[in-house]
Design an enzyme around this catalytic site. Structure first.
Site, PDB file in Angstrom:
ATOM      1  N   PHE A   1     -11.941  15.736 -22.075  1.00 47.31           N
ATOM      2  CA  PHE A   1     -10.715  15.880 -21.277  1.00 47.31           C
ATOM      3  C   PHE A   1      -9.461  15.869 -22.139  1.00 47.31           C
ATOM      4  CE2 PHE A   1     -10.469  11.292 -21.824  1.00 47.31           C
ATOM      5  CZ  PHE A   1      -9.106  11.088 -21.923  1.00 47.31           C
TER       6      PHE A   1
ATOM      7  N   LYS B   1     -18.443  24.683 -20.828  1.00 51.80           N
ATOM      8  CA  LYS B   1     -18.478  23.647 -19.788  1.00 51.80           C
ATOM      9  C   LYS B   1     -17.346  22.674 -20.117  1.00 51.80           C
ATOM     10  CE  LYS B   1     -19.411  19.924 -18.604  1.00 51.80           C
ATOM     11  NZ  LYS B   1     -18.384  18.983 -18.098  1.00 51.80           N
TER      12      LYS B   1
ATOM     13  N   GLU C   1     -14.583  17.948 -16.502  1.00 50.62           N
ATOM     14  CA  GLU C   1     -14.313  18.045 -15.062  1.00 50.62           C
ATOM     15  C   GLU C   1     -13.018  17.338 -14.676  1.00 50.62           C
ATOM     16  OE1 GLU C   1     -16.549  16.383 -16.713  1.00 50.62           O
ATOM     17  OE2 GLU C   1     -17.674  14.932 -15.511  1.00 50.62           O
ATOM     18  N   ARG C   2     -12.400  16.620 -15.639  1.00 53.14           N
ATOM     19  CA  ARG C   2     -11.133  15.922 -15.329  1.00 53.14           C
ATOM     20  C   ARG C   2      -9.951  16.889 -15.315  1.00 53.14           C
ATOM     21  NH1 ARG C   2     -13.988  12.417 -14.299  1.00 53.14           N
ATOM     22  NH2 ARG C   2     -15.172  11.121 -15.731  1.00 53.14           N
TER      23      ARG C   2
ATOM     24  N   SER D   1     -17.425  11.596 -26.220  1.00 50.11           N
ATOM     25  CA  SER D   1     -17.667  10.224 -26.683  1.00 50.11           C
ATOM     26  C   SER D   1     -19.007  10.133 -27.432  1.00 50.11           C
ATOM     27  CB  SER D   1     -17.654   9.282 -25.486  1.00 50.11           C
ATOM     28  OG  SER D   1     -18.657   9.680 -24.574  1.00 50.11           O
TER      29      SER D   1
ATOM     30  N   CYS E   1      -8.716  11.613 -30.474  1.00 50.57           N
ATOM     31  CA  CYS E   1      -9.792  11.140 -31.360  1.00 50.57           C
ATOM     32  C   CYS E   1      -9.252  10.880 -32.755  1.00 50.57           C
ATOM     33  CB  CYS E   1     -10.919  12.149 -31.411  1.00 50.57           C
ATOM     34  SG  CYS E   1     -10.445  13.648 -32.252  1.00 50.57           S
TER      35      CYS E   1
ATOM     36  N   GLU F   1     -13.977   1.778 -29.211  1.00 42.67           N
ATOM     37  CA  GLU F   1     -12.904   2.770 -29.086  1.00 42.67           C
ATOM     38  C   GLU F   1     -12.221   2.521 -27.744  1.00 42.67           C
ATOM     39  OE1 GLU F   1     -13.963   6.916 -28.208  1.00 42.67           O
ATOM     40  OE2 GLU F   1     -12.413   7.553 -29.593  1.00 42.67           O
TER      41      GLU F   1
HETATM   42  P1  NAD Z   1     -17.067  12.220 -22.473  1.00 43.96           P
HETATM   43  O1  NAD Z   1     -18.131  11.984 -23.483  1.00 43.96           O
HETATM   44  O2  NAD Z   1     -16.995  11.342 -21.290  1.00 43.96           O
HETATM   45  O3  NAD Z   1     -17.173  13.721 -21.904  1.00 43.96           O
HETATM   46  C1  NAD Z   1     -17.273  14.831 -22.742  1.00 43.96           C
HETATM   47  C2  NAD Z   1     -18.071  15.919 -22.041  1.00 43.96           C
HETATM   48  O4  NAD Z   1     -19.392  15.435 -21.776  1.00 43.96           O
HETATM   49  C3  NAD Z   1     -17.482  16.345 -20.711  1.00 43.96           C
HETATM   50  O5  NAD Z   1     -17.560  17.743 -20.595  1.00 43.96           O
HETATM   51  C4  NAD Z   1     -18.353  15.631 -19.694  1.00 43.96           C
HETATM   52  O6  NAD Z   1     -18.483  16.339 -18.491  1.00 43.96           O
HETATM   53  C5  NAD Z   1     -19.688  15.527 -20.399  1.00 43.96           C
HETATM   54  N1  NAD Z   1     -20.438  14.326 -19.998  1.00 43.96           N
HETATM   55  C6  NAD Z   1     -19.911  13.117 -19.626  1.00 43.96           C
HETATM   56  N2  NAD Z   1     -20.901  12.258 -19.333  1.00 43.96           N
HETATM   57  C7  NAD Z   1     -22.061  12.911 -19.528  1.00 43.96           C
HETATM   58  C8  NAD Z   1     -23.443  12.535 -19.407  1.00 43.96           C
HETATM   59  N3  NAD Z   1     -23.804  11.309 -19.006  1.00 43.96           N
HETATM   60  N4  NAD Z   1     -24.378  13.460 -19.686  1.00 43.96           N
HETATM   61  C9  NAD Z   1     -24.039  14.686 -20.083  1.00 43.96           C
HETATM   62  N5  NAD Z   1     -22.745  15.103 -20.216  1.00 43.96           N
HETATM   63  C10 NAD Z   1     -21.776  14.226 -19.951  1.00 43.96           C
HETATM   64  O7  NAD Z   1     -15.681  12.216 -23.288  1.00 43.96           O
HETATM   65  P2  NAD Z   1     -14.203  12.299 -22.707  1.00 43.96           P
HETATM   66  O8  NAD Z   1     -13.869  11.009 -22.053  1.00 43.96           O
HETATM   67  O9  NAD Z   1     -14.012  13.546 -21.933  1.00 43.96           O
HETATM   68  O10 NAD Z   1     -13.364  12.449 -24.056  1.00 43.96           O
HETATM   69  C11 NAD Z   1     -12.947  11.375 -24.840  1.00 43.96           C
HETATM   70  C12 NAD Z   1     -13.885  11.146 -26.004  1.00 43.96           C
HETATM   71  O11 NAD Z   1     -13.982  12.317 -26.811  1.00 43.96           O
HETATM   72  C13 NAD Z   1     -13.400  10.062 -26.943  1.00 43.96           C
HETATM   73  O12 NAD Z   1     -14.498   9.281 -27.334  1.00 43.96           O
HETATM   74  C14 NAD Z   1     -12.823  10.823 -28.126  1.00 43.96           C
HETATM   75  O13 NAD Z   1     -12.801  10.120 -29.340  1.00 43.96           O
HETATM   76  C15 NAD Z   1     -13.767  11.975 -28.182  1.00 43.96           C
HETATM   77  N6  NAD Z   1     -13.202  13.107 -28.896  1.00 43.96           N
HETATM   78  C16 NAD Z   1     -13.715  13.401 -30.129  1.00 43.96           C
HETATM   79  C17 NAD Z   1     -13.194  14.444 -30.856  1.00 43.96           C
HETATM   80  C18 NAD Z   1     -13.755  14.791 -32.202  1.00 43.96           C
HETATM   81  O14 NAD Z   1     -13.528  15.905 -32.671  1.00 43.96           O
HETATM   82  N7  NAD Z   1     -14.497  13.911 -32.831  1.00 43.96           N
HETATM   83  C19 NAD Z   1     -12.139  15.196 -30.331  1.00 43.96           C
HETATM   84  C20 NAD Z   1     -11.653  14.871 -29.065  1.00 43.96           C
HETATM   85  C21 NAD Z   1     -12.196  13.830 -28.351  1.00 43.96           C
END
Ligand code: NAD
Length: 499
Positions: free
Chosen positions: A149, A173, A176-177, A226, A281, A384
């Site tokens: 998101f 994909k 969804e937020r 994450s 991140c 985090e």
């Molecule tokens: P998230 O892991 O909750 O979601 C990321 C994606 O995974 C979304 O599209 C979501 O729909 C999907 N998802 C969520 N739960 C799932 C599950 N149980 N099974 C399968 N798919 C699932 O992350 P977020 O809250 O959207 O984003 C924040 C996180 O992303 C933070 O941890 C941040 O550090 C990280 N991030 C990392 C980078 C990098 O390049 N390392 C860059 C940006 C963000």
């Protein structure tokens, strides 16, 4: 209530699963739209159409594919304000920050305009008598991108532009937020000349992610989000035989040496710690001053700056420093972690727990928090937080500060502030973190370098964007071709030694 859609075969398509997710306005706390959550059948249909469209796109010469990117850049710049408004309204970040989100995505698309050069491959003339040896970079077919998101424009562009310019079809994909900007980008791609079916935006949650991982036609998955989900997708995707790269969470440290310019360091910490409400991140979430004298002098500068941070809705324009966090659940999690910090003995020097904004009482705003005397065992150090919370861990020496960062499970970004070149060089060489800043707080590499962390911040062996993206989204085919000049050698029963 607005119902959003998917983007399939060049058109908005309503969801058929009957399941929806709420899209909030984080500043007011109101639900502003519903996003359809795709079923496995919807995903599979999108993949079938993408697979049908992909061979023709792959056969389109790279210069023409690059021209679509060129036009896309123009269109995104044309619609910059419109995109940034929608982004801020769904994510909550400031208008200027939303433009930065879009801009850092566009820069990767600009890099992709160099595809004809980057896809050239390798050639060895006369590797043996009449024998030429060459390597081609060919697209994988249908690939998928799953994005978080916090950068709803930048990260979808980091995924879709290299994948598509290499000749693949992409299933995107988004989170969804805040799914509206990715849908708008897909429409702009079509306007830029991308054939239908090459970019399919399928909205959804875990169900569609699992469907992506199980679909045998999808050859590669690029994920950002994450760490627990990154690990899950990496393990399951690899087990299914796909090429997978997953970028995860972070806990970025900034080490402040006694010789650093402390005013500069304090400004850098405030911007990198609290910008975008800490939902980056590459945010700095841990300050590590070296020596108590440095720590006290730093705190003296930091506390008033953090207290003065202006928190509010993006509609306040340049009058705010950061906006709300993305959901009520994110806010509750941040405040829960702050409580653990207090309970475990850290000193809360700036307390944002009772922050409230008149007229926006239901918004997901979190006041700024600054902790001092944090120790490595505390939850606020290990986890985090992804919110406007900066933790200060005091180290007594450079070696102690370095070890602290190196022992942390995350390794996305890190910075050192010092005036000493020797210390900086030693730090750059020894630290086990993927992106390093020297007197630079958020060392996000530019598009023509690559982006990726180490340790639990990244799974897979290639980084995002830059030349690595072209490696990830293509596979190498190596050809040994002989055009004999009339001499007949007869059969050979051993590996050919090139003369
Ligand atoms: P998230 O892991 O909750 O979601 C990321 C994606 O995974 C979304 O599209 C979501 O729909 C999907 N998802 C969520 N739960 C799932 C599950 N149980 N099974 C399968 N798919 C699932 O992350 P977020 O809250 O959207 O984003 C924040 C996180 O992303 C933070 O941890 C941040 O550090 C990280 N991030 C990392 C980078 C990098 O390049 N390392 C860059 C940006 C963000």
């Amino acid at each position: 209530m607005k119902d959003l859609s998917h983007w399939m075969n060049g058109a908005q398509v309503a969801g058929t699963s009957g399941r929806f997710g709420d899209v909030f306005n984080p500043a007011t706390g109101e639900v502003q739209a519903r996003v359809p959550l795709a079923s496995r059948a919807e995903l599979d249909a999108a993949v079938v159409a993408a697979a049908a469209a992909q061979p023709k796109w792959a056969a389109t010469n790279p210069q023409r594919r690059a021209r679509v990117m060129m036009e896309f850049v123009r269109l995104v710049n044309r619609d910059m304000d419109k995109l940034a408004e929608v982004l801020s309204a769904e994510h909550g970040k400031t208008f200027a920050d939303s433009k930065g989100d879009i801009q850092r995505g566009v820069e990767v698309v600009e890099f992709c305009i160099g595809a004809p050069h980057l896809l050239k491959g390798e050639f060895t003339d006369s590797a043996g008598p009449g024998i030429d040896l060459y390597s081609l970079r060919q697209p994988l077919g249908v690939v998928a991108g799953i994005t978080p998101f916090n950068f709803p424009a930048m990260i979808p562009m980091w995924k879709l532009a290299p994948a598509i310019v290499c000749g693949n079809a992409m299933i995107l994909k988004p989170s969804e937020r805040d799914p509206s900007v990715p849908l708008m980008l897909a429409q702009l791609m079509q306007e830029a000349g991308l054939p239908d079916g090459i970019l399919q935006v399928v909205n959804g949650d875990k169900e569609v992610v699992d469907a992506i991982l199980d679909n045998p036609v999808i050859q590669a998955v690029g994920f950002v989000g994450s760490t627990p989900i990154a690990h899950y997708i990496y393990s399951r995707g690899c087990a299914a035989g796909k090429r997978v790269q997953c970028f995860g969470g972070a806990k970025n440290h900034m080490i402040i040496m006694p010789d650093a310019d402390l005013d500069q360091a304090a400004d850098a910490l405030v911007g990198a710690g609290y910008g975008a409400a800490g939902e980056r991140c590459m945010a700095i979430s841990v300050a590590v001053p070296v020596g108590d004298k440095t720590a006290d002098a730093l705190m003296e500068r930091l506390v008033p700056k953090v207290e003065k941070l202006r928190v509010g809705p993006w509609t306040a324009g340049a009058d705010i420093d950061y906006g709300p966090v993305v959901t009520a659940a994110a806010k509750a999690n941040i405040l829960r972690l702050v409580e653990t910090g207090v309970a475990q003995g850290a000193k809360l020097r700036v307390d944002g727990r009772n922050f409230s904004l008149q007229g926006y009482e239901k918004g997901f705003f979190v006041g700024p928090h600054l902790f001092d005397h944090v120790t490595p065992e505390m939850d606020i150090y290990r986890t985090e937080i992804f919110g406007p919370v900066l933790s200060t861990v005091r180290a007594q020496s450079y070696e102690e500060a370095l070890k602290l960062a190196m022992d942390h499970e995350y390794g996305n970004g890190i910075a050192i502030f010092t005036r000493d070149g020797d210390t900086a060089r030693d730090f750059v060489n020894r630290v086990n973190v993927g992106m390093v800043g020297v007197n630079f707080p958020i060392p996000v590499p530019l598009a023509y370098h690559t982006f990726g962390g180490w340790k639990k911040s990244s799974f897979g062996d290639l980084n995002q964007h830059g030349p690595d993206a072209f490696r990830f989204y293509t596979r190498t085919k190596t050809v040994t071709a002989r055009w004999p000049s009339g001499i007949k050698e007869g059969a050979a029963f051993n590996f050919k030694q090139m003369d």
